[in-house]
Every structure is written in structure tokens, then in C-alpha cells.
Motif scaffolding. Structure first.
Motif, PDB file in Angstrom:
ATOM      1  N   UNK A 325       0.815  -1.212   0.000  1.00  0.00           N
ATOM      2  CA  UNK A 325       0.000   0.000   0.000  1.00  0.00           C
ATOM      3  C   UNK A 325       0.852   1.268   0.000  1.00  0.00           C
ATOM      4  N   UNK A 326       2.104   1.156   0.431  1.00  0.00           N
ATOM      5  CA  UNK A 326       2.943   2.347   0.535  1.00  0.00           C
ATOM      6  C   UNK A 326       3.488   2.798  -0.815  1.00  0.00           C
ATOM      7  N   UNK A 327       3.283   2.014  -1.879  1.00  0.00           N
ATOM      8  CA  UNK A 327       3.798   2.392  -3.210  1.00  0.00           C
ATOM      9  C   UNK A 327       2.729   2.092  -4.245  1.00  0.00           C
ATOM     10  N   UNK A 328       1.949   3.092  -4.613  1.00  0.00           N
ATOM     11  CA  UNK A 328       0.842   2.902  -5.535  1.00  0.00           C
ATOM     12  C   UNK A 328       1.299   3.117  -6.980  1.00  0.00           C
ATOM     13  N   UNK A 329       0.705   2.414  -7.925  1.00  0.00           N
ATOM     14  CA  UNK A 329       1.088   2.551  -9.342  1.00  0.00           C
ATOM     15  C   UNK A 329       0.780   3.947  -9.885  1.00  0.00           C
ATOM     16  N   UNK A 330       1.655   4.390 -10.785  1.00  0.00           N
ATOM     17  CA  UNK A 330       1.535   5.749 -11.318  1.00  0.00           C
ATOM     18  C   UNK A 330       0.832   5.798 -12.668  1.00  0.00           C
ATOM     19  N   UNK A 331       0.669   4.655 -13.339  1.00  0.00           N
ATOM     20  CA  UNK A 331       0.013   4.617 -14.650  1.00  0.00           C
ATOM     21  C   UNK A 331      -0.989   3.480 -14.685  1.00  0.00           C
ATOM     22  N   UNK A 382      -8.134  -5.280 -24.423  1.00  0.00           N
ATOM     23  CA  UNK A 382      -8.745  -3.958 -24.573  1.00  0.00           C
ATOM     24  C   UNK A 382      -8.649  -3.114 -23.314  1.00  0.00           C
ATOM     25  N   UNK A 383      -8.607  -1.798 -23.510  1.00  0.00           N
ATOM     26  CA  UNK A 383      -8.744  -0.823 -22.430  1.00  0.00           C
ATOM     27  C   UNK A 383      -9.845   0.132 -22.857  1.00  0.00           C
ATOM     28  N   UNK A 384     -10.959   0.105 -22.146  1.00  0.00           N
ATOM     29  CA  UNK A 384     -12.174   0.828 -22.543  1.00  0.00           C
ATOM     30  C   UNK A 384     -12.464   1.947 -21.544  1.00  0.00           C
ATOM     31  N   UNK A 385     -12.690   3.145 -22.038  1.00  0.00           N
ATOM     32  CA  UNK A 385     -13.065   4.261 -21.166  1.00  0.00           C
ATOM     33  C   UNK A 385     -14.451   4.007 -20.593  1.00  0.00           C
ATOM     34  N   UNK A 386     -14.583   4.138 -19.261  1.00  0.00           N
ATOM     35  CA  UNK A 386     -15.871   3.864 -18.621  1.00  0.00           C
ATOM     36  C   UNK A 386     -16.774   5.092 -18.561  1.00  0.00           C
ATOM     37  N   UNK A 387     -16.299   6.232 -19.095  1.00  0.00           N
ATOM     38  CA  UNK A 387     -17.116   7.447 -19.108  1.00  0.00           C
ATOM     39  C   UNK A 387     -17.084   8.228 -17.818  1.00  0.00           C
ATOM     40  N   UNK A 388     -16.315   7.747 -16.820  1.00  0.00           N
ATOM     41  CA  UNK A 388     -16.266   8.416 -15.525  1.00  0.00           C
ATOM     42  C   UNK A 388     -14.814   8.627 -15.075  1.00  0.00           C
ATOM     43  N   UNK A 389     -13.930   8.772 -16.027  1.00  0.00           N
ATOM     44  CA  UNK A 389     -12.533   9.024 -15.700  1.00  0.00           C
ATOM     45  C   UNK A 389     -11.686   7.784 -15.517  1.00  0.00           C
ATOM     46  N   UNK A 419      -6.005  10.353  -6.958  1.00  0.00           N
ATOM     47  CA  UNK A 419      -5.008  11.434  -6.960  1.00  0.00           C
ATOM     48  C   UNK A 419      -4.087  11.231  -8.160  1.00  0.00           C
ATOM     49  N   UNK A 420      -2.805  11.020  -7.912  1.00  0.00           N
ATOM     50  CA  UNK A 420      -1.848  10.832  -9.016  1.00  0.00           C
ATOM     51  C   UNK A 420      -1.538   9.366  -9.253  1.00  0.00           C
ATOM     52  N   UNK A 421      -2.337   8.472  -8.706  1.00  0.00           N
ATOM     53  CA  UNK A 421      -2.084   7.045  -8.854  1.00  0.00           C
ATOM     54  C   UNK A 421      -3.334   6.349  -9.384  1.00  0.00           C
ATOM     55  N   UNK A 422      -3.207   5.034  -9.618  1.00  0.00           N
ATOM     56  CA  UNK A 422      -4.316   4.247 -10.149  1.00  0.00           C
ATOM     57  C   UNK A 422      -4.513   3.000  -9.302  1.00  0.00           C
ATOM     58  N   UNK A 423      -5.758   2.590  -9.164  1.00  0.00           N
ATOM     59  CA  UNK A 423      -6.058   1.378  -8.400  1.00  0.00           C
ATOM     60  C   UNK A 423      -7.068   0.533  -9.166  1.00  0.00           C
ATOM     61  N   UNK A 424      -7.133  -0.738  -8.792  1.00  0.00           N
ATOM     62  CA  UNK A 424      -7.925  -1.722  -9.529  1.00  0.00           C
ATOM     63  C   UNK A 424      -9.024  -2.293  -8.643  1.00  0.00           C
ATOM     64  N   UNK A 425     -10.194  -2.462  -9.239  1.00  0.00           N
ATOM     65  CA  UNK A 425     -11.280  -3.200  -8.606  1.00  0.00           C
ATOM     66  C   UNK A 425     -11.628  -4.399  -9.492  1.00  0.00           C
ATOM     67  N   UNK A 426     -11.864  -5.536  -8.850  1.00  0.00           N
ATOM     68  CA  UNK A 426     -12.202  -6.757  -9.578  1.00  0.00           C
ATOM     69  C   UNK A 426     -13.720  -6.807  -9.752  1.00  0.00           C
ATOM     70  N   UNK A 427     -14.173  -6.828 -11.005  1.00  0.00           N
ATOM     71  CA  UNK A 427     -15.612  -6.842 -11.276  1.00  0.00           C
ATOM     72  C   UNK A 427     -16.127  -8.271 -11.357  1.00  0.00           C
ATOM     73  N   UNK A 428     -15.446  -9.116 -12.113  1.00  0.00           N
ATOM     74  CA  UNK A 428     -15.898 -10.499 -12.267  1.00  0.00           C
ATOM     75  C   UNK A 428     -14.714 -11.371 -12.675  1.00  0.00           C
TER      76      UNK A 428
END
Length: 638
Positions: A325-331, A382-389, A419-428
Motif C-alpha cells: 500500500x505504501x507504493x501505488x502505481x503511477x500509470x 482492450x482498455x475501454x473508457x468507462x465514461x467516468x474518468x 489522486x496521481x495514482x491508479x487502483x484496480x477493482x475486480x468486477x468479475x
């Protein structure tokens, strides 16, 4: 605020204090007492600024966070423990504050019998202040309870002297300099921090050291105003107070601060020297440089992600997750690379680094599960824009099944900005088998590549039976259309079964080798376009028509001319993800349902492909002969 914030604040303040102590040790007597005391301004800022949870280097946040995770996720019900400890902390803080205020009140009561000093002694004190250009005290009193002169009061400072004390101009000068430096207020501030950190013995020792260095600074400023024999007289006066009881209450300063401290101060006086003015500038520069780092934290290295120290693994899964948790991905690609390698290598730290906090409970629940049996990959569909950033993608891992077929594990992921990092949520998640046979030739479900059916030149694409996230459906003239434009994205060379990688042709266009450690600032380095879909003739007559399907993304047309692919690549075209159908002559028998796959062209760049060129299309136009087919976009997240 909770008990974890308290622990983190104390731990971070302790790290800052330890760093400053080491710095003082390194410079030794090269710094004057004045500037040695000034360095503590950095600790003051650290104590005032709320604690941070990272990312930073030399930061105790991962350790405190590890303890928090181990407690909160390890206990079915932890509120009774954490709330109870926080309540104990508040009681201790109040008790400490009450004890200090009680000492101050006791001192005030002992001065009720104090009487104002008048006559020559008063004139002598005021004259000394005027002579040295210092601010005089608001009042001068004498008391039988005073063992040595001391100063008290912030807004109406009072100089208290013993009854019958014969004025020593050097001792008076010492207290006047305390008044000039507003050291009474500084003492109250130190007392406040003692209350807030009553549970931390190291910080209490540091606060004692700060109080002592405040006295040493005052000694230095006195000696700078004296000459020769006067300095020796000052030392003798200080030595005479070695047995006096120190006034150790907030809101009071005293030249006598205990025998041990006086011994140290006498040694400093014996070594007295003037310090070059340049050392003041050096101290200011150190404070300016250290302030942002010790207060806001040393910046964490983003490329590559910090490796998990081997010793952390022995502290259990909670500590591993906290370290991540102390080092979050930047891209976006960095988040996917970190998560995928965490899954393949069963590394909780890397998974925690990439996952959203909403996923931590689920990650904790599977902390003791073995690694996935799917070890080849990963490939991102694929990488698809979800319409919410944010963005959606499908992550695939592969393996060879016992019957020789190729199995896959798919996870549909949401990548969100924080903020300046990215995080992942597992949908299915889902497991399945690729269509067989793998490459051109009619498959078990009637799937054919376009070049076999209609003689269209194309490359190879992985026959995944599931639909990608965006699909388009429509119908025209009795023919039902489904289009699945997609991309196969990779960050670096795939990992796993080399024979399977070669058979699936996962290394096409790959330009960078696989690295075991994730890169939190990664970019996609390989991108291959694919157009799949299904055509169904729902009539009882043969349908012959010319088919076109043209892709768009953010208003840009993504078009691949399959007959002139290499010239397009050399021309530096923006085409990365698109693979269109152009002027395809189609013939469908009555009732025929045909699934097709067309594509496989792409590119690889060693230093990464710009992210905006990796985005999958968000619009598709299709034409039946010259008539446009009305299409509806569907989102498939399951």
C-alpha cells in the motif's frame, strides 16, 4: 482520528527526531548551540502536520499499516480493541496534561507569598536590560520558595528570585535572554507535545534534550556578550546551582536545570568559542532541504516499484499488504502490471499495491490460498473508457489442460484514478477454454477466419469464446450483426510455458523482456487489433452483400488497410488498436450463423506506446452495401 493515526504520528515524529539527532552527531561542535537548537524547527513542523500514510521512503507507515491490517482484518471484531486503546490514549493524554498543569498551579500557589523587589536591586535588573538592549520583565518578585532565579509567564513575564538574593548581573542576563527568545512559550509548546505523545518514551527523551539545548543556546548568547573573567564568573555561578532543585514545570525557565545537565553546560562553557557566521547559513539550508522530506516524506520510487524486502514476508500477510500500500502505481499499465504479477507470483504486497482499498477484505480472505494454476501471460483484452474518468479491461492468463486444449482465467477489472495514482477493482472472474483448433481452419463452433471463407488477407488472433467489454449489435434486411472490435495488449514479454507462448503467438511484436518485479510506471509495449463477430441470416433466402465496419475512438477513425499494412506503419500512422472490415463480400446461406475473427495486425515499441493510442474504440459504424446499419453498443462486465 483513531489509535492508528496516533501511532503513525508518533512513529513518523520519532523517525524525524532520530534523523535530526544523527545530523547533530555528524556536525558535532561545528554547529553553535543556537543553530543546533534551530534544527528542531523541522521536528516542530513534523509534530504539527497531520500524519501521512505514504508513499515515502524511510517511512514507518507500512509497519503501522501492517499492524493495523493484521488487527482489523485478522480479528472478526476489532472495534472493542482499537476503540478501547484509543480511549486509553485519550485518558493518558488528559492525565499527563492534568499532571503538568497541577505542577504549574502548585508553583503559582507557592508564589502567593512573593513580594515585589524594589530599590537598588530592581534598578540593577532594569539597568542590565537597558544596557544589553533587552526587554525587561513585567514584574520582579522574591519568594522563599525559589531556590534560584527563574522566569515564568508568557504574556506578563515575571522574574522570580530567592529572598535576599544578591543580584548577579550575569544570571540576570541569562533570564533576560530567555525572555527575549520567548523560551517560556517554547516550554509550553514542548509540554503540549509531551501530552500528545505521553506514550512515547523516545520523544520524551528528545523533548528533554530540546529543553537542555534551549539552555545551552541561552548560555552561548550570554557568553557572546561577556569577556574574559566575566565568562569564568558565569561558569562559577552556574556551577553553584548544581545542587539547586530544577524548576521542571511548563511556563517557567530556570538557569538551574539539574546537576547532570549543568555538568554538560560547564563543559560547553569551557570549550566556548565563537562560530563563523557561515554556519548559520548552512543550518538554514539544512532546514529548508530537510523540511519537505521529513515532514511530507521522501518520495517513493515509481519506476520500478519497490521490491518486497525478504524479511517482510516473515511478519505475515498483513505486513506484506501494508508494504504494498505504501507504493501505488503511477500509470494504468503500471497498475495492471503490478496486479498481474502479484496474481501470478501470489505476492500479496504487489496485489495490495494495485488494488483499491475496497478489495482489501477479499484479498485478506484469500491470503492463504495457493497461486493460480494459470501461469502463462498475462494478456489484456482492450482498455475501454468507462465514461467516468476510469477504464475497464479483461486480464487473461492461460495454461495447458490435461486433454491438450488451452484453458484461460479471465478477470474483468476496473482501473480508477486516485489522486496521481491508479487502483484496480475486480468486477468479475471466470475460467474457460479457447476455441479449438487454435488457428485457421473451421472450429468446433463453426468459427472461421475471414481469409479462409472470403479470401481476405488477415493475421492471427486468439479465439476467445467470450465477448469483449464493448460489443455492437444491430440488424438489417433480415441479417443480425454482432461486432466485437478488440485489442490484445501486453506490457512486456509474456511469462510462463514457453511452448504455449509460442503456440499462441503471444510474443508477436514484443520488444521488451519479462521482468519478475513489477513496474508501477509501465506502459503498454505491444498492441494487436482484432475484429470478431457473428453474422446470422434469419431469412429463408441467401444474402449477398458488401460489409464494412469502421472503428472510432474519441472522434478519431482507426483504420487498418490490410493490403498496405507495412507502409502505414512506416508512415507513423496513429493506428494501434483498430482493425476494420472494408469492402468484404459476404454470402450467407438461409438460416446460417457464422462467427468470424479477423485481424492480428499491430505494433510493438520498446519504450512503450502512448496510452491514448491503446484505448479501444467507443464507436463503430457498419454498412450493409451502402446503407448504414443502426447499431447499439452493449457493455459486458460479467
Amino acid at each position: 482520528m483513531d489509535i492508528w493515526t496516533v501511532l503513525l504520528h508518533g512513529a513518523q515524529a520519532s523517525v524525524a527526531a532520530g534523523f535530526l539527532l544523527v545530523l547533530q552527531r555528524i556536525f558535532g561542535d561545528k554547529l553553535s548551540p543556537k543553530w543546533r537548537y534551530a534544527i528542531w524547527f523541522v521536528l516542530l513542523a513534523r509534530l504539527i502536520v497531520p500524519p501521512r500514510w505514504g508513499p515515502a521512503v524511510l517511512d514507518p507507515a507500512p509497519w503501522v499499516n501492517g499492524l493495523r491490517i493484521s488487527v482489523e482484518l485478522g480479528l472478526e471484531s476489532h472495534e472493542w480493541l482499537t476503540d478501547g486503546l484509543f480511549g486509553l490514549y485519550l485518558l493518558g493524554m488528559l492525565a499527563c496534561g492534568g499532571w503538568l498543569l497541577l505542577g504549574w498551579g502548585r508553583l503559582r500557589r507557592t508564589l502567593r507569598d512573593a513580594v515585589p523587589v524594589e530599590g537598588e536591586r530592581r534598578k540593577a535588573v532594569l539597568g542590565r536590560a537597558e544596557e544589553c538592549g533587552l526587554r525587561p520583565p513585567a514584574e520582579i518578585v522574591e519568594s522563599q520558595q525559589a531556590g534560584s532565579p527563574f522566569l515564568m509567564g508568557v504574556f506578563g513575564p515575571v522574574l522570580v528570585v530567592p529572598v535576599g538574593w544578591q543580584e548577579d548581573k550575569n544570571v540576570v542576563l541569562h533570564e533576560l535572554i530567555h525572555l527575549q527568545n520567548r523560551d517560556v512559550a517554547a516550554g509550553w509548546l514542548t509540554a503540549l507535545f509531551r501530552c500528545l505523545h505521553w506514550w512515547n518514551p523516545f520523544l520524551w527523551w528528545v523533548f528533554d534534550r530540546i529543553d537542555s539545548q534551549r539552555e545551552e543556546r541561552c548560555d552561548q548568547q550570554v557568553l557572546e556578550r561577556l569577556e574574559g573573567e566575566e565568562r569564568r564568573d558565569y561558569g562559577r555561578a552556574l556551577l553553584s546551582m548544581a545542587e539547586d532543585r530544577a524548576v521542571r514545570v511548563p511556563g517557567a525557565t530556570s538557569m538551574a536545570n539539574g546537576g547532570t545537565q549543568i555538568k554538560t553546560r560547564i563543559e560547553s562553557i569551557a570549550r566556548f568559542k565563537t562560530f563563523p557566521e557561515g554556519m548559520g547559513l548552512v543550518t538554514v539550508c539544512m532546514v529548508v532541504i530537510l523540511l519537505p522530506y521529513l515532514v511530507m516524506g521522501f518520495p517513493a520510487f515509481q519506476e520500478p516499484a519497490p521490491a518486497l524486502p525478504s524479511f517482510v514476508q516473515y511478519f505475515g500477510p498483513g505486513w506484506q499488504m501494508a508494504w504494498g500500500m505504501s507504493a501505488r502505481p503511477a500509470t494504468v499499465a503500471g497498475a495492471l502490471d503490478t496486479y498481474a504479477k502479484g496474481v501470478v507470483q501470489n505476492n500479496l504486497a504487489w496485489q495490495a499495491s494495485a488494488l483499491s482499498p475496497d478489495e482489501y477484505n477479499a484479498l485478506w480472505e484469500r491470503r492463504n490460498q495457493p497461486a493460480l494454476a494459470y501461469g502463462t501471460g498475462p494478456m489484456f483484452r482492450g482498455v475501454y473508457a468507462d465514461g467516468d474518468g476510469g477504464y475497464w479491461t479483461q486480464m487473461y492468463l492461460f495454461r495447458r489442460e490435461d486433454d491438450g486444449r488451452i484453458g484461460y482465467h479471465r478477470e474483468t477489472l476496473s482501473i480508477r484514478p486516485e489522486a496521481d495514482t491508479w487502483s484496480i477493482q475486480i468486477i468479475s472472474q471466470a475460467d474457460g477454454l479457447l476455441d479449438d483448433p487454435l488457428w485457421p481452419g473451421e472450429g468446433m463452433d463453426g468459427t472461421v477466419p475471414l481469409r479462409r471463407r472470403w479470401g481476405v488477407a488477415d493475421e492471427y488472433c486468439i479465439p476467445i469464446p467470450e465477448k469483449p467489454i464493448f460489443t455492437w449489435t444491430g440488424d438489417y434486411d433480415g441479417v443480425e450483426f454482432e461486432f466485437w472490435p478488440e485489442t490484445n495488449l501486453m506490457i512486456e514479454s509474456p511469462h510462463g510455458d514457453s511452448e504455449l507462448i509460442q503456440e499462441m503467438r503471444l510474443e508477436e511484436f514484443i520488444t521488451s523482456s519479462y521482468r519478475t518485479k513489477p513496474n508501477s510506471a509501465a506502459q503498454f509495449s505491444n498492441c494487436k487489433g482484432v475484429m470478431s463477430g457473428r453474422l446470422t441470416n434469419s431469412t429463408d433466402e441467401t444474402k449477398c452483400f458488401t460489409l464494412q465496419a469502421l472503428q472510432w475512438a474519441d472522434g478519431r477513425v482507426y483504420h487498418a488497410d490490410s493490403n498496405d499494412f507495412f507502409s502505414g506503419m512506416l508512415a507513423g500512422t496513429d493506428l494501434i488498436v483498430g482493425y476494420d472490415l472494408e469492402d468484404i463480400e459476404v454470402e450467407l446461406a438461409p438460416g446460417e450463423c457464422l462467427t468470424f475473427r479477423h485481424g492480428g495486425q499491430g505494433r510493438g515499441r520498446r519504450h512503450g506506446i502512448p496510452f491514448e493510442l491503446c484505448l479501444s474504440v467507443n464507436k463503430l459504424n457498419a454498412y450493409y452495401n451502402d446503407a448504414q446499419i443502426e447499431l447499439k453498443r452493449e457493455v459486458n462486465l460479467q
